[in-house]
Motif scaffolding. Structure first.
Motif, short mmCIF file in Angstrom:
data_model
loop_
_atom_site.label_atom_id
_atom_site.label_comp_id
_atom_site.label_asym_id
_atom_site.label_seq_id
_atom_site.Cartn_x
_atom_site.Cartn_y
_atom_site.Cartn_z
N PHE A 155 25.95 53.18 -4.19
CA PHE A 155 25.42 52.64 -2.94
C PHE A 155 25.98 51.26 -2.60
N ALA A 156 26.84 50.70 -3.46
CA ALA A 156 27.36 49.35 -3.25
C ALA A 156 28.81 49.32 -2.81
N GLN A 157 29.39 50.48 -2.53
CA GLN A 157 30.81 50.53 -2.19
C GLN A 157 31.14 49.80 -0.88
N THR A 171 28.04 46.46 5.44
CA THR A 171 27.86 47.12 6.73
C THR A 171 26.46 47.69 6.88
N SER A 172 25.69 47.69 5.80
CA SER A 172 24.34 48.27 5.82
C SER A 172 23.34 47.30 5.18
N ILE A 173 22.33 46.94 5.93
CA ILE A 173 21.28 46.07 5.40
C ILE A 173 20.60 46.74 4.22
N GLN A 174 20.36 48.04 4.34
CA GLN A 174 19.70 48.77 3.26
C GLN A 174 20.51 48.70 1.96
N SER A 175 21.82 48.86 2.05
CA SER A 175 22.67 48.80 0.86
C SER A 175 22.64 47.41 0.24
N LEU A 176 22.68 46.38 1.08
CA LEU A 176 22.63 45.01 0.57
C LEU A 176 21.31 44.74 -0.14
N HIS A 177 20.21 45.15 0.47
CA HIS A 177 18.89 44.94 -0.15
C HIS A 177 18.77 45.73 -1.45
N ARG A 178 19.23 46.96 -1.42
CA ARG A 178 19.14 47.82 -2.61
C ARG A 178 19.98 47.24 -3.75
#
Length: 86
Positions: free
Chosen positions: A19-21, A49-56
Protein backbone atom coordinates in the motif's frame (compact mmCIF):
# COMPACT_ATOMS: atom_id res chain seq x y z
CA UNK A 1 22.20 10.19 13.46
CA UNK A 2 18.86 8.86 14.62
CA UNK A 3 17.06 10.66 11.79
CA UNK A 4 19.13 8.76 9.23
CA UNK A 5 18.13 5.44 10.85
CA UNK A 6 14.47 6.43 10.66
CA UNK A 7 14.92 7.42 7.00
CA UNK A 8 16.40 4.00 6.19
CA UNK A 9 13.58 2.27 8.05
CA UNK A 10 10.94 4.24 6.11
CA UNK A 11 12.53 3.27 2.80
CA UNK A 12 12.75 -0.41 3.77
CA UNK A 13 9.11 -0.47 4.88
CA UNK A 14 8.00 1.38 1.75
CA UNK A 15 9.70 -1.22 -0.44
CA UNK A 16 7.96 -4.09 1.37
CA UNK A 17 4.50 -2.53 1.84
CA UNK A 18 2.10 -2.99 -1.09
CA UNK A 19 0.00 0.00 0.00
CA UNK A 20 3.05 2.32 0.12
CA UNK A 21 4.18 2.11 -3.50
CA UNK A 22 2.65 5.51 -4.34
CA UNK A 23 4.53 7.23 -1.49
CA UNK A 24 7.68 9.30 -2.00
CA UNK A 25 10.06 9.80 0.91
CA UNK A 26 12.12 13.01 0.98
CA UNK A 27 14.85 13.35 3.59
CA UNK A 28 15.88 13.16 6.28
CA UNK A 29 17.33 16.64 6.18
CA UNK A 30 18.17 19.15 8.87
CA UNK A 31 15.36 21.63 9.46
CA UNK A 32 15.81 25.20 8.25
CA UNK A 33 16.28 26.13 11.90
CA UNK A 34 18.32 23.09 12.83
CA UNK A 35 18.64 23.76 16.54
CA UNK A 36 16.22 25.32 19.05
CA UNK A 37 16.78 25.30 22.82
CA UNK A 38 19.74 22.90 22.48
CA UNK A 39 17.56 20.42 20.56
CA UNK A 40 18.53 19.37 17.03
CA UNK A 41 15.70 19.21 14.48
CA UNK A 42 15.34 17.06 11.34
CA UNK A 43 12.56 16.65 8.81
CA UNK A 44 11.29 13.78 6.69
CA UNK A 45 8.55 14.51 4.18
CA UNK A 46 6.18 11.85 2.89
CA UNK A 47 4.33 12.63 -0.33
CA UNK A 48 1.68 10.54 -1.98
CA UNK A 49 -1.24 10.46 -4.34
CA UNK A 50 -3.62 8.99 -1.76
CA UNK A 51 -4.35 10.39 1.69
CA UNK A 52 -5.48 6.95 2.79
CA UNK A 53 -2.15 5.38 1.78
CA UNK A 54 -0.19 8.09 3.59
CA UNK A 55 -2.22 7.67 6.78
CA UNK A 56 -2.04 3.89 6.59
CA UNK A 57 1.73 3.92 6.04
CA UNK A 58 2.28 6.42 8.86
CA UNK A 59 0.21 4.33 11.30
CA UNK A 60 2.03 1.18 10.16
CA UNK A 61 5.45 2.78 10.73
CA UNK A 62 4.63 4.39 14.08
CA UNK A 63 2.84 1.44 15.68
CA UNK A 64 5.18 -1.24 14.41
CA UNK A 65 8.36 0.56 15.46
CA UNK A 66 7.43 2.37 18.67
CA UNK A 67 10.78 1.71 20.42
CA UNK A 68 12.62 3.57 17.67
CA UNK A 69 10.38 6.62 18.02
CA UNK A 70 10.02 6.60 21.81
CA UNK A 71 13.64 6.42 22.77
CA UNK A 72 15.54 8.54 25.28
CA UNK A 73 15.24 12.22 24.52
CA UNK A 74 14.16 11.63 20.91
CA UNK A 75 10.85 13.23 20.02
CA UNK A 76 9.04 12.40 16.79
CA UNK A 77 6.15 14.60 15.71
CA UNK A 78 3.82 13.98 12.78
CA UNK A 79 2.16 16.89 10.98
CA UNK A 80 -0.35 15.52 8.49
CA UNK A 81 -0.79 18.80 6.66
CA UNK A 82 2.24 21.05 7.23
CA UNK A 83 1.55 24.68 6.51
CA UNK A 84 5.08 25.89 7.10
CA UNK A 85 8.10 23.60 7.14
CA UNK A 86 10.66 25.19 9.38
Amino acid sequence: AHAVQIGHLLRELKNTSPFAQSITILGPIESAVSRIAKQFRWQILLKGTSIQSLHRFTRFVLTGNAPLFNHGNISVKVDVDPYFMM
